[in-house]
Design an enzyme around this catalytic site. Structure first.
Site, PDB file in Angstrom:
ATOM      1  CG  HIS A  21      -1.846   1.221   1.094  1.00 36.64           C
ATOM      2  ND1 HIS A  21      -3.138   0.882   0.470  1.00 36.64           N
ATOM      3  CD2 HIS A  21      -1.901   2.422   1.710  1.00 36.64           C
ATOM      4  CE1 HIS A  21      -3.756   2.280   0.512  1.00 36.64           C
ATOM      5  NE2 HIS A  21      -2.993   2.823   1.390  1.00 36.64           N
ATOM      6  CG  ASP A  61     -11.208   4.711   5.660  1.00 40.62           C
ATOM      7  OD1 ASP A  61     -10.435   5.601   6.266  1.00 40.62           O
ATOM      8  OD2 ASP A  61     -10.864   4.302   4.475  1.00 40.62           O
ATOM      9  NE  ARG A  88      -8.732  11.812   7.825  1.00 38.34           N
ATOM     10  CZ  ARG A  88      -7.965  10.845   7.250  1.00 38.34           C
ATOM     11  NH1 ARG A  88      -8.230   9.884   6.949  1.00 38.34           N
ATOM     12  NH2 ARG A  88      -6.621  11.186   6.957  1.00 38.34           N
ATOM     13  CB  SER A 135      -7.419   6.149   6.868  1.00 42.28           C
ATOM     14  OG  SER A 135      -8.003   6.097   5.822  1.00 42.28           O
ATOM     15  CE  LYS A 188      -8.305   2.531   3.575  1.00 41.57           C
ATOM     16  NZ  LYS A 188      -8.479   3.865   3.056  1.00 41.57           N
TER      17      LYS A 188
END
Ligand code: URA
Length: 434
Positions: free
Chosen positions: A82, A161, A168, A183, A187
């Site tokens: 990620h 999220d 946000r 966040s 996930k």
């Protein structure tokens, strides 16, 4: 407990209790908590921060706002990668097929481009027919069939999220280490992986502009992952200039295909290689870094990684012929060359400004619901460090509408700096956190 008391407690700099964090996350997810109170608490968290314990509780509450996928019956160590987001940041499309070809199962849940940063889903969807909206059953089937699934976050994964990120995004509360950590990691923990390699970007095109902040974010992400049983490590990489030479969805797909054919730009190859090596080691298909590097290079040289990408494209409904015929990808009708204003060295190509210019052309979105134009974007003809003569083209803008080109050029005029001497360039790999 009254929500206003929780907001005031954080506003005054105190640590929240687990039950208070849980009530906030549950209220935001169900809609029982009004957006104005959720936003006020998000701003208090951004300004006052959170302890490691609070961040862990926040992450846990967000994980449990939805389901947790169990992939333990599938063979192999499941590894994802990620990135915290950047410009021209396309490594997922290079490393997922390589890692899968080397025997690492890759369940990859990615996001869309937001702000000046690009997103893996938008890039993949520029391939005609490619479906990223897979159900969890389809993800499992793709993993069994192709060793890799590339999909968007389903509604069952960390719904808190989705809600909080949308708030946000419109309340100036994205750039907070505890909020970004919870966040991302909620996930990743929910998607059922065993291990995770994080690419934490640093520089003008990243959420974290300084190396110190990027390191703090990397440490926070790594500690949450490991505490939750996901073996996690992070590489901090440069995002002062765009990665590789293409910015824009279909243009980036072409660049990735070229990289899988052995013709990638040096920084893209180095960054992808570093992340893939770590995936192979965490996935236990290589004994050490040398072995991992040999396997990665062999997967590219033999064509196995490219063939794996072709299979992934076909398996997810895309047209696999794009691998050999780039004309099947969306193409912008017009091109505009941006010349060097004088002779010298390209000293700087500001990643954030180039990302914003690409969004202006239509490659990105201002709001989550906006559509992107898959064809438009920017090709970098001269990267920082290159000597150029006056008038030599530095950038090539692929565009559809003159007004959008004009808006992009205003940003581009500030993005390019020509200097008299070769610039001191930072290496693409800036650091690591394990
Ligand atoms: N990416 C995410 O998924 N969440 C953030 O908060 C920032 C980047």
């Amino acid at each position: 407990m009254r929500t206003v008391d929780i907001i005031m407690k954080k506003r005054d700099g105190h640590a929240l209790e687990r039950e208070e964090i849980l009530a906030f996350v549950q209220g935001a997810t169900t809609g029982a908590l009004p957006d104005y109170q959720a936003s006020a608490l998000l701003m208090a968290i951004l300004l006052r921060g959170m302890t490691t314990q609070e961040t862990a509780w926040l992450t846990d509450a967000m994980v449990h706002s939805g389901i947790t996928v169990d992939l333990s019956d599938l063979p192999g160590v499941k590894v994802d990668k990620h990135s915290t987001g950047g410009v021209g940041d396309k490594t997922s499309l290079v490393l997922a097929p390589i890692a899968a070809a080397c025997g690492v199962p890759v369940p990859m849940m990615s996001g869309r481009g937001l702000g000046h940063t690009g997103g893996t889903l938008d890039k993949l969807e520029s391939i005609p027919g490619f479906r990223t909206a897979l159900s969890l059953e389809e993800m499992r089937a793709a993993l069994e069939r192709d060793g890799c699934a590339m999909l968007g976050q389903t509604t069952q994964i960390a719904p808190a999220d989705k809600k909080l990120y949308a708030l946000r995004d419109v309340t100036g509360t994205v750039e907070s280490i505890p909020l970004i950590s919870a966040s991302i990691m909620s996930k990743k923990i929910a998607e059922g992986i065993d291990a995770l390699v994080l690419d934490v970007k640093t520089g003008s095109g990243a959420f974290m502009k300084t190396e110190a902040d990027s390191r703090r974010l990397a440490e926070s992400l790594v500690s949450i992952g490991n505490a939750s049983g996901v073996r996690t490590e992070a590489v901090i990489t440069d995002m002062d200039m765009p990665l590789g030479v293409a910015v824009g969805n279909a243009l980036e797909v072409i660049e990735c295909l070229e990289a899988l054919k052995g013709h990638g730009a040096a920084d893209l190859v180095d960054c992808s290689l570093e992340l893939t090596l770590r995936m192979l080691l965490l996935g236990k298909v290589a004994s050490d870094r040398d072995d991992a590097e040999k396997r990665v290079r062999a997967a590219i040289a033999s064509g196995a990684a490219l063939e794996r990408f072709r299979r992934i494209i076909e398996g997810q409904g895309g047209d696999p012929r794009v691998v050999d015929d780039y004309s099947l990808l969306p193409t912008a009708p017009s091109r505009h060359l941006v010349p060097a204003t004088r002779a010298g060295y390209v000293a700087r190509l500001d990643a954030e400004l180039i990302g914003r210019a690409s969004v202006m052309l239509g490659a990105g979105r201002d709001r989550v619901e906006d559509a992107v134009d898959p064809a438009v974007g920017i090709i970098i003809l001269a990267k920082p460090g290159r000597q150029v003569s006056a008038g030599e083209p530095i950038l090539e803008l692929h565009y559809r509408e003159q007004a959008k080109l004009d808006a992009a050029l205003t940003l581009i005029s500030r993005a390019v700096t020509i200097g008299d001497a070769p610039p001191a360039l930072r290496a693409i790999i800036v650091g690591e956190v394990r």
